[in-house]
Design a protein around this motif. Sequence first.
Motif, PDB file in Angstrom:
ATOM      1  N   GLN A  99      22.903  -7.857 -11.449  1.00 17.07           N
ATOM      2  CA  GLN A  99      23.895  -7.406 -12.421  1.00 17.07           C
ATOM      3  C   GLN A  99      24.265  -8.519 -13.395  1.00 17.07           C
ATOM      4  N   VAL A 100      24.376  -9.746 -12.879  1.00 18.63           N
ATOM      5  CA  VAL A 100      24.738 -10.872 -13.741  1.00 18.63           C
ATOM      6  C   VAL A 100      23.576 -11.242 -14.665  1.00 18.63           C
ATOM      7  N   ALA A 101      22.358 -11.205 -14.152  1.00 16.90           N
ATOM      8  CA  ALA A 101      21.168 -11.577 -14.932  1.00 16.90           C
ATOM      9  C   ALA A 101      20.290 -10.335 -15.100  1.00 16.90           C
ATOM     10  N   PRO A 102      20.520  -9.542 -16.138  1.00 14.85           N
ATOM     11  CA  PRO A 102      19.784  -8.285 -16.307  1.00 14.85           C
ATOM     12  C   PRO A 102      18.295  -8.467 -16.545  1.00 14.85           C
ATOM     13  N   GLN A 103      17.825  -9.724 -16.812  1.00  9.89           N
ATOM     14  CA  GLN A 103      16.392  -9.900 -16.997  1.00  9.89           C
ATOM     15  C   GLN A 103      15.616  -9.671 -15.693  1.00  9.89           C
ATOM     16  N   TYR A 104      16.330  -9.702 -14.558  1.00 10.66           N
ATOM     17  CA  TYR A 104      15.678  -9.443 -13.280  1.00 10.66           C
ATOM     18  C   TYR A 104      15.681  -7.938 -13.032  1.00 10.66           C
ATOM     19  N   GLU A 105      14.487  -7.378 -12.949  1.00 12.68           N
ATOM     20  CA  GLU A 105      14.388  -5.953 -12.620  1.00 12.68           C
ATOM     21  C   GLU A 105      14.514  -5.737 -11.116  1.00 12.68           C
ATOM     22  N   GLY A 156       8.722   1.389 -16.399  1.00 14.65           N
ATOM     23  CA  GLY A 156       7.645   1.508 -17.387  1.00 14.65           C
ATOM     24  C   GLY A 156       7.593   0.335 -18.341  1.00 14.65           C
ATOM     25  N   ASN A 157       8.488  -0.654 -18.177  1.00 15.03           N
ATOM     26  CA  ASN A 157       8.490  -1.841 -19.031  1.00 15.03           C
ATOM     27  C   ASN A 157       7.522  -2.879 -18.483  1.00 15.03           C
ATOM     28  N   ASP A 181      11.792  -8.640 -16.273  1.00 19.54           N
ATOM     29  CA  ASP A 181      11.520  -7.701 -17.375  1.00 19.54           C
ATOM     30  C   ASP A 181      11.197  -8.507 -18.644  1.00 19.54           C
ATOM     31  N   LEU A 182       9.984  -8.278 -19.207  1.00 22.19           N
ATOM     32  CA  LEU A 182       9.577  -8.986 -20.420  1.00 22.19           C
ATOM     33  C   LEU A 182      10.233  -8.417 -21.678  1.00 22.19           C
ATOM     34  N   SER A 183      10.816  -7.237 -21.593  1.00 20.81           N
ATOM     35  CA  SER A 183      11.403  -6.617 -22.793  1.00 20.81           C
ATOM     36  C   SER A 183      12.539  -7.463 -23.343  1.00 20.81           C
ATOM     37  N   GLY A 184      13.383  -7.964 -22.453  1.00 12.30           N
ATOM     38  CA  GLY A 184      14.488  -8.794 -22.901  1.00 12.30           C
ATOM     39  C   GLY A 184      14.001 -10.088 -23.531  1.00 12.30           C
ATOM     40  N   ILE A 219       1.898  -2.903 -26.090  1.00 14.38           N
ATOM     41  CA  ILE A 219       2.095  -3.845 -24.993  1.00 14.38           C
ATOM     42  C   ILE A 219       1.367  -3.350 -23.742  1.00 14.38           C
ATOM     43  N   LEU A 220       0.567  -4.236 -23.152  1.00 14.19           N
ATOM     44  CA  LEU A 220      -0.238  -3.997 -21.944  1.00 14.19           C
ATOM     45  C   LEU A 220      -1.271  -2.890 -22.142  1.00 14.19           C
ATOM     46  N   LYS A 221      -1.512  -2.499 -23.404  1.00 10.62           N
ATOM     47  CA  LYS A 221      -2.521  -1.477 -23.687  1.00 10.62           C
ATOM     48  C   LYS A 221      -3.605  -1.983 -24.629  1.00 10.62           C
TER      49      LYS A 221
END
Length: 671
Positions: A99-105, A156-157, A181-184, A219-221
Amino acid sequence: MRLKLGIRNKLLLPITFIMIAGMLISAIMSYNYTKNAITSAVGANMLDTVDSSRKQVAAWVLNLESDLHTFSLNPLFEQVLDDPSLDTRLNKILQQIKQVAPQYENLGLLDHTGLLIAGSNPAIVGKLRLNERDYFKGAMNGNAVISQPVVSRDTGNPIFVVSVPLKKDGTIQGVLFAAVDLSGFSKTFIDPIKIGEKGYAFVTDKSGVLIAHPDKKRILKVNTRDYTIGQKMTDKTSANKIVSYILDGEKKILAFAVDEITGWTIGVTASPEDIYSAVLKIRNVNVIMTIILVVVIGLVLFILVTPIVNALKKGVAFADAVRSGDTSMRLGMQRSDELGQLSSALDAMADGLQARAERVEQVADGDLSVNIALQSDHDTLGHALVKMIKNLNQSLAEVNMVGEQVASGSTQISGAAQSLSQGGSESAASLEEITASVTQMASQSEANAENALQAKKLSASAQAFADQGNSRMKDMVQAMTKIQGSSQNISKIIKTIDEIAFQTNLLALNAAVEAARAGQHGKGFAVVAEEVRNLAARSAKAAKETAELIEGSVTLTTDGANIANQTATELENIVNEVHKVTDLVTEIAAVSEEQAQGIRQVNVGLGQIDAVTQQNMAMAEESAASAEELASQADRLQAMLRQFRLTAIEEQNSTRLGGGALTKSVQKSIA
């Protein structure tokens, strides 16, 4: 066939051609210089952007590894490895970290068999075994491992996994991993990068597959190695350089760098056509301005040259008239320049020739009392007239001496004396009229001299104003230069603010991690850290926008300084021309004063001629009284006149006049 051009075309055509050629050369040089400068600047910017992004990727990944190592220091991880029943407490901690670090899925703890024994998603705890994954095997060998990016099954990210070993008593007992998550990352570090309108940044993994790109559908395609751009990036010697490639028939440029930690390739691509769009606009503006300036300057030259050509045509017609003997024509140009001076000189020449013609006509009529004023030492016509009148006067003086000795006067001589007296009266009247005219000319010449002095004062005043304007323009050029230097210093300060915002972001992330370690007591601090990160991101964005505005301001300031320099040069040329005009007005004033003095002297001379004319009238009356004494000297006079050769007409005149000695003497003297 030789082309015949008038003065107008001889002036306009070369000047117009030189202007067009000069402006075109200037426009081409400006275009090439600007193009090269922009290419160099954009290339340096792309290389700096690539290097900065590579460092950000490395720092970000190292921070992730550092976070996992920090998390693993919590004794609860070792306790769960010994007693899996404690996983509930660890699950909550991992959920709080997420929750604190949203980059972690997802966050999870694997035992030595690869079984998930704790995680941020309790639903899969005890059900998932990852012992075949490379990041598990690498971590069990004692290394921190970063996996290849893949598509997340949950969101799906694009994600990748960072794993670190968990040791107990020096022995690796498990693995702590985090799905990131690479999106962030892409949204924060890659998507904001823009080069022109079409340029962008992207990231590929070791195999060339896109893991960060503005177009999320790729991305990834998409594997870049299937295209020219990917093939260029396989050549490691081209890293940190500007390379060119073709994509969909359009030329592009690329700068890329490889991160040694992750093996990822960070690239920045741009379109030269997009970059040079501003240069093309400048080129088009230069061409349009060149055409406008050529037309305007051509019109100005035409307006300036046409009066000069018309004046020269009048001068040619005047010269032809004088050559044919017509001295009645006058130019009468009311100009204050050299053409006006030439017109005045030609009119004065015609006046002089006409006056000489009148004097010759008076001599032809028998009036030898005329005074021929010499214009200069080289006045050949004046010298010839003076010599002729002098010789005639000498001959008639001898005749007069003989006539005084003539005892008997004749009727013809008496009549001639009376005619001479009458002619003297007419000459005196004419002389009075001439004196009045010369007096009027003297008044006009003095008025002209006063006007010339006034023009001289006005020209000196205009010169002072032009010098003052030139000084003010130089001050403005210096001010523009100082503004340009200040804009560049502001740009450096904005860059420093951007770096501070980046460091603040990293510190906020570390603070969030520490808050997570603090558990329930660190929630408030975690919220504050998140707000600090948001403020740091907004500061970085604002700093970037401000930097772009400052760069635009520097460019406009540079253009303004160049225009000010050009304006200062043109104003200095105007000052030089005003100096020349002042010198010409001074010369005109001096010449006008000299003309006024000359006319005053002529007026004095006419008064003297008037006195002499009156004396001639008195002498004519005395000659009539003495005519009776001429008879006694007639024989002697005839003997003197026989030395001249007479024409048939003169002999007939002599016979018709009855052999009058004085008539023959006058005719032979004139001959």
